[in-house]
Design a protein around this motif. Structure first.
Motif, PDB file in Angstrom:
ATOM      1  N   VAL C 246       0.840  -1.200   0.000  1.00 50.55           N
ATOM      2  CA  VAL C 246       0.000   0.000   0.000  1.00 50.55           C
ATOM      3  C   VAL C 246       0.877   1.254   0.000  1.00 50.55           C
ATOM      4  CG1 VAL C 246      -1.651   1.328   1.406  1.00 50.55           C
ATOM      5  CG2 VAL C 246      -1.944  -1.138   1.119  1.00 50.55           C
ATOM      6  N   GLY C 247       0.508   2.211  -0.849  1.00 45.30           N
ATOM      7  CA  GLY C 247       1.213   3.507  -0.848  1.00 45.30           C
ATOM      8  C   GLY C 247       2.603   3.426  -1.430  1.00 45.30           C
ATOM      9  N   ASN C 248       2.868   2.370  -2.171  1.00 45.84           N
ATOM     10  CA  ASN C 248       4.246   2.141  -2.613  1.00 45.84           C
ATOM     11  C   ASN C 248       4.373   2.175  -4.134  1.00 45.84           C
ATOM     12  OD1 ASN C 248       6.956   1.684  -2.092  1.00 45.84           O
ATOM     13  ND2 ASN C 248       6.755  -0.558  -2.170  1.00 45.84           N
ATOM     14  N   ASP C 249       3.573   3.006  -4.778  1.00 48.02           N
ATOM     15  CA  ASP C 249       3.605   3.061  -6.237  1.00 48.02           C
ATOM     16  C   ASP C 249       4.977   3.459  -6.766  1.00 48.02           C
ATOM     17  OD1 ASP C 249       0.999   2.388  -6.105  1.00 48.02           O
ATOM     18  OD2 ASP C 249       0.209   4.404  -6.521  1.00 48.02           O
ATOM     19  N   HIS C 250       5.736   4.189  -5.975  1.00 50.06           N
ATOM     20  CA  HIS C 250       7.027   4.688  -6.468  1.00 50.06           C
ATOM     21  C   HIS C 250       8.196   4.074  -5.703  1.00 50.06           C
ATOM     22  CE1 HIS C 250       5.041   7.572  -9.099  1.00 50.06           C
ATOM     23  NE2 HIS C 250       4.204   7.791  -8.100  1.00 50.06           N
ATOM     24  N   ASP C 251       7.958   2.903  -5.138  1.00 50.79           N
ATOM     25  CA  ASP C 251       9.036   2.179  -4.456  1.00 50.79           C
ATOM     26  C   ASP C 251       9.756   3.056  -3.420  1.00 50.79           C
ATOM     27  OD1 ASP C 251      10.778   0.142  -3.782  1.00 50.79           O
ATOM     28  OD2 ASP C 251      12.194   0.587  -5.396  1.00 50.79           O
ATOM     29  N   LEU C 252       8.951   3.756  -2.639  1.00 52.92           N
ATOM     30  CA  LEU C 252       9.560   4.623  -1.614  1.00 52.92           C
ATOM     31  C   LEU C 252       9.325   4.096  -0.202  1.00 52.92           C
ATOM     32  CD1 LEU C 252       8.578   8.106  -3.085  1.00 52.92           C
ATOM     33  CD2 LEU C 252      10.882   7.143  -2.933  1.00 52.92           C
ATOM     34  N   VAL C 253       8.312   3.256  -0.050  1.00 54.49           N
ATOM     35  CA  VAL C 253       8.000   2.775   1.306  1.00 54.49           C
ATOM     36  C   VAL C 253       9.178   1.952   1.832  1.00 54.49           C
ATOM     37  CG1 VAL C 253       6.507   1.262   2.685  1.00 54.49           C
ATOM     38  CG2 VAL C 253       5.501   2.824   1.006  1.00 54.49           C
ATOM     39  N   GLY C 254       9.644   2.319   2.992  1.00 59.50           N
ATOM     40  CA  GLY C 254      10.747   1.590   3.621  1.00 59.50           C
ATOM     41  C   GLY C 254      12.106   2.183   3.291  1.00 59.50           C
ATOM     42  N   ARG C 255      12.187   2.931   2.199  1.00 60.83           N
ATOM     43  CA  ARG C 255      13.489   3.520   1.854  1.00 60.83           C
ATOM     44  C   ARG C 255      13.759   4.759   2.716  1.00 60.83           C
ATOM     45  NH1 ARG C 255      15.994   1.342  -2.465  1.00 60.83           N
ATOM     46  NH2 ARG C 255      14.730   0.083  -3.897  1.00 60.83           N
ATOM     47  N   PHE C 256      14.960   5.239   2.637  1.00 59.34           N
ATOM     48  CA  PHE C 256      15.377   6.462   3.360  1.00 59.34           C
ATOM     49  C   PHE C 256      15.301   6.292   4.871  1.00 59.34           C
ATOM     50  CE2 PHE C 256      13.908   7.942  -0.817  1.00 59.34           C
ATOM     51  CZ  PHE C 256      14.989   8.700  -1.218  1.00 59.34           C
ATOM     52  N   PHE C 257      15.500   5.063   5.345  1.00 61.95           N
ATOM     53  CA  PHE C 257      15.536   4.889   6.797  1.00 61.95           C
ATOM     54  C   PHE C 257      16.652   5.774   7.367  1.00 61.95           C
ATOM     55  CE2 PHE C 257      17.429   2.997  10.584  1.00 61.95           C
ATOM     56  CZ  PHE C 257      16.316   2.850  11.413  1.00 61.95           C
ATOM     57  N   GLY C 258      16.275   6.594   8.312  1.00 61.20           N
ATOM     58  CA  GLY C 258      17.268   7.516   8.883  1.00 61.20           C
ATOM     59  C   GLY C 258      17.327   7.383  10.400  1.00 61.20           C
TER      60      GLY C 258
END
Lengths: 205, 146, 565
Positions: C246-258
């Motif tokens: 869900v909400g991951n159309d642009h493969d951004l969910v989970g990325r940029f963990f800071g």
């Protein structure tokens, strides 16, 4: 004046010209007394008109940064020099010896062989001993820091000249003594312990 | 008279007791204030550092990093120049020991302000203090080789 | 109202206006802000009221990147969430944190400092601090300790407030239980978010209990507030309709963990004992316990093109962290006299201390015209007026080294150095990510997998920040800094950890191609799914996430109040 009687009694005694070590030791005692006196006077001065050396803020101890008021340095030098003049002129005139000399059993005789110096001679002797050169060094050093080493050097050389001329004179009269007509003599047993290179002469001057 | 002698002795003893503890701290000041420096600037700079072994160790690290500076004249020139303060070059030549120390300290502050630093064994040090140590190293090594 | 999910019949379908998933600071804040309104709220909390190991084990997961805390314990899974082990540190983000900084790829928030400002007073009440003021100038007037006297163009001190231990719980359980519109449902584990077929609207969330029951919750709006790892995991695992989740159309969910990477990067060795460092350790000021972090001014960071690196001081010897936090006044007998360095510094450090000591002595100021070099009365007065620490520095300066050594022998304190620990606002990095692992939890859900990564910009920023602060420390004559971190190497220090600050995995951006949620924390492309918590932070920021995320959750609650009314 009042010293004349005491002096007159001794003119016909055998006198011993004070040796250099005893005179230096006496000077050191005077230096200590004067330093304590200066400290007290400057403490009062600091209370009245503020400090010469100031910490800019409590943190300044960290940087060892202090501010020195150059005007106050000159004023302090004038005050200490004046005190020094008063100390020696007064004691030579009234007691016939500075407190240091007195403690070491030394006495000053004037050109007529009397114990004690006139005020004028006392001031001449004091001036030629070098304190005004120190004052000049402080003033020069404050106004032109680059010249300070030279001023200090002049003062140091002058001390050396006094030492040499005193040593080489048979009455142990340095330039300052000759100008003031003074001789430093001893009649105390203490002098035997402190220094023994004094000359002996019958009668005086 | 005897009484006066005793008093004198007591007085001198008391005076001595009061003053002697101060003297060790005061004599260096007397020496530095009264006697003008006669040695060259390099020698006088070296004399600022009393922990010679330590200074040489720091200097060794610095000169290993900056071998082109490993000459006393270059180090002295670098220490006394590149200065954003107002002290003229001549001030270094004629400075008494306390003045020289103050000049060095001002230069160190100036170095840090301009980030003129060297990193020796991770330590961030001013180039001036590193160069001073370099001078000490050259002086001690020179002495050893003579 | 309080509900135990174990009492809900298997297959039940619950319905509410707003379903909040997660009973930690973010979820509780949203519910609390809307309590007493007409909107019906169901707050789902996985755990019970206290720690429960089977529930906590649902967080277990694999860490495949830089060494990180055990994922099982990096968040707490019971009511109150991770506030239950919160350190209580509060600081808002600064204006510059929100800006797009050209030298930091992927930086910039769609909202600014002013968007959060109205919510901080309420956030302060909720987190347990008594003032929203964080400006150093004001705190100096409230504090006997002083920060290191940096030139503001070279280095700065930032104030962080520390909530007292007994105020850190963040539970407000009674408030929520008493609110007529709020149902607090414990032991309810969200397993999947279900959208409509077009993926435009969130229809329901599927919920399970460890005892085996399953039920669902339908709502007009959903708020996901389960933390920076779990938010991403749930979105990725909700792949019934879309394999990407869900909400991951642009493969951004989970990325940029800071995170806020922390490690001992340098050793600060004060030149003398008188340097007051108390401000930089937790200490009591008027309204709060505070601590001064050291950082670079933002303008300098811009010029140098650095990420924000804050420095936390840690004594090498001293009370433990927990003792220090609540101590009324933590005073540090800090000292490094040059004659007493043996045994505490390495050989080179001792040599350097000797050199610095040689050059740090006073000119000996003596009264002019005196036949002996006597000190000025005011300097003697200064010595008499100072404390022991100051005297240790002044006496050798005024009376000479011998007197100083004698005094130090009699009154010398042990030497203390301070470790400079970093707190890096790490550069956003798409390769630093949360993904689904291969193992499954008790519900059969794929466990989270963390691949924490940093960038060369982070490394360079630490190095430059330390160099600049080290030079400033030298300029001020405070001491010297030794960089102990291998700035040229490739490895990160072994003692590196984070601050349990999980950010970025559902990052905020106005552009759906660059962020998972928009400026209102709504998931791009879904009209009724919102995310609360620091996972929406596009950059971790200089502030402390709890305080900022509570303000952001209050803002979200404001928005939801409007949307749902």
């Amino acid at each position: 004046m009042e010293r004349a009687d005491a002096g007159a009694k001794r003119t016909d005694q055998v006198v011993v010209y004070a040796g250099i070590p005893a005179r230096i030791a006496a000077y050191f005692v005077d230096a200590v007394i004067l330093s304590l006196l200066f400290f007290a006077v400057l403490a009062v001065l600091t209370l009245v008109i503020g400090p010469t050396v100031r910490f800019v803020s409590p943190l300044d101890v960290l940087r060892a940064r202090v501010v020195v008021d150059p005007g106050r340095v000159v004023l302090d030098a004038l005050v200490t020099t004046a005190l020094s003049a008063a100390y020696f002129a007064f004691s030579w005139n009234r007691m016939g010896a500075s407190p240091g000399q007195w403690l070491l059993g030394l006495r000053l005789r004037d050109r007529r062989g009397r114990i004690g110096l006139g005020v004028r001679d006392a001031l001449i002797r004091w001036a030629l001993l070098g304190p005004p050169l120190g004052l000049i060094a402080v003033i020069v050093g404050t106004l032109a820091p680059l010249l300070r080493p030279s001023a200090i050097a002049v003062a140091a050389v002058w001390q050396l000249i006094l030492l040499v001329t005193t040593t080489r004179n048979e009455r142990k009269q340095g330039i300052h003594d000759r100008a003031a007509g003074s001789t430093v003599v001893t009649s105390s047993r203490l002098a035997d312990r402190v220094g023994s290179d004094g000359g002996v002469a019958a009668g005086a001057p | 008279m005897t009484r006066i002698g005793l008093t004198r002795r007591h007085f001198l003893a008391l005076l001595g007791a009061a003053v002697v503890p101060l003297v060790p701290g005061l004599m260096p000041a007397l020496a530095t204030h009264v006697w003008p420096a006669r040695e060259g600037l390099a020698a006088r700079l070296v004399a600022l550092l009393t922990h010679t072994t330590s200074a040489a160790a720091v200097g060794r690290a610095y000169l290993a990093q900056s071998p082109h500076e490993a000459r006393a004249d270059r180090l002295v020139a670098a220490i006394t120049s590149g200065w954003t303060g107002t002290a003229p070059g001549a001030a270094w030549q004629s400075a008494s020991k306390p003045e020289l120390l103050e000049l060095v300290r001002m230069k160190i502050v100036d170095d840090f302000a301009r980030e003129e630093v060297a990193i020796l064994d991770g330590w961030i040090v001013s180039r001036t203090e590193a160069r001073l140590c370099g001078l000490v190293l050259l002086a001690t090594e020179g002495a050893r080789s003579v | 109202m309080l509900l135990d999910a174990r009492t809900i019949p298997d297959g039940a379908q619950l319905e509410t206006d707003l379903c909040i998933i997660g009973g930690g600071p973010a979820g509780i804040t949203v519910a609390h802000a809307l309590a007493g309104r007409s909107t019906r709220i169901l707050l789902l909390e996985s755990g019970p009221d206290e720690y429960d190991d089977p529930t906590q084990s649902l967080y277990d997961g694999e860490s495949v990147g830089l060494p990180y805390y055990s994922l099982k314990f990096s968040r707490l899974r019971f009511f109150g969430g991770s506030a239950n082990h919160w350190g209580g540190y509060c600081m808002p983000h600064q204006a510059a944190d929100f800006e797009a900084r050209t030298w930091i790829p992927h930086s910039g928030w769609p909202i600014g400092e002013m968007d959060l400002a109205p919510y901080y007073p309420r956030a302060a009440e909720l987190v347990g601090i008594d003032t929203t003021r964080f400006d150093l100038d004001w705190w100096i007037t409230q504090d006997q300790d002083r920060p290191l006297p940096f030139d503001a163009a070279r280095a700065v001190t930032r104030v962080v407030q520390i909530v007292r231990q007994n105020r850190r719980g963040f539970r407000f359980r009674d408030d929520l239980q008493d609110a007529s519109n709020v149902t607090l449902c414990l032991r309810a584990n969200a397993l999947e978010i279900v959208t409509d077929d077009q993926g435009r609207t969130t229809r329901e969330v599927r919920v399970g209990t460890l005892e085996g029951a399953r039920f669902s919750v339908a709502a007009r709006a959903f708020v996901l507030a389960t933390g920076g790892i779990e938010n991403a995991r749930l979105l990725l695992a909700s792949n019934g309709q879309n394999p990407a989740g869900v909400g991951n159309d642009h493969d951004l969910v989970g990325r940029f963990f800071g995170e806020h990477p922390r490690f001992g990067a340098a050793t600060f060795v004060p030149t003398d004992r008188a340097i007051p460092l108390g401000f930089h350790f937790p200490h009591r000021a008027s309204l709060s316990t505070i601590e001064g972090y050291i950082g670079l001014p933002r303008e300098l960071q811009r010029r140098e093109e650095l990420v924000d690196v804050q420095i936390l001081m840690q004594r090498e010897l001293g009370p433990s962290f927990d003792d220090a936090v609540d101590a009324p006044v933590v005073r540090d007998a800090l000292a490094l006299p040059r004659n007493l360095t043996q045994g505490r510094l390495d050989e080179f450090g001792s040599h350097l201390a000797n050199v610095v000591g040689d050059l740090s002595t006073f000119q000996q100021f003596t009264v002019p015209g005196a036949p002996l070099p006597i000190p000025y009365p005011e300097l003697v007065g200064e010595v008499l007026n100072r404390n022991t620490a100051d005297r240790l520095e002044l006496i050798p300066a005024i009376f000479g080294d011998l007197a100083g050594a004698a005094y130090a022998q009699l009154y010398g304190a042990p030497i203390t150095t301070a470790i400079f620990r970093t707190r890096i606002d790490q550069a956003p990095n798409p390769e630093s990510r949360v993904a689904l692992g291969t193992e499954r939890d008790a519900f059969g859900m794929l466990r989270g997998q963390l691949d924490w990564q940093l960038t060369d910009l982070d490394r360079y920023s630490v190095r430059r920040t330390l160099e600049i602060i080290g030079a400033e420390i030298g300029r001020l004559g405070l001491g010297r800094l030794q960089i102990t971190f291998d700035a040229d190497g490739q490895a990160w220090p072994e003692d590196m950890s984070g601050g349990y600050h999980h950010a970025g995995t559902t990052r905020m951006s106005a552009d759906p191609r660059r962020g998972v949620v928009d400026g209102n924390c709504r998931v791009h492309g879904l009209d009724n799914l919102y995310i609360a918590g620091s996972s929406v932070f596009p950059t971790v920021g200089s502030g402390n996430p709890t305080y900022v995320l509570v303000a952001l959750a209050l803002r979200l609650a404001d928005h939801l109040g409007t949307v749902l009314s």
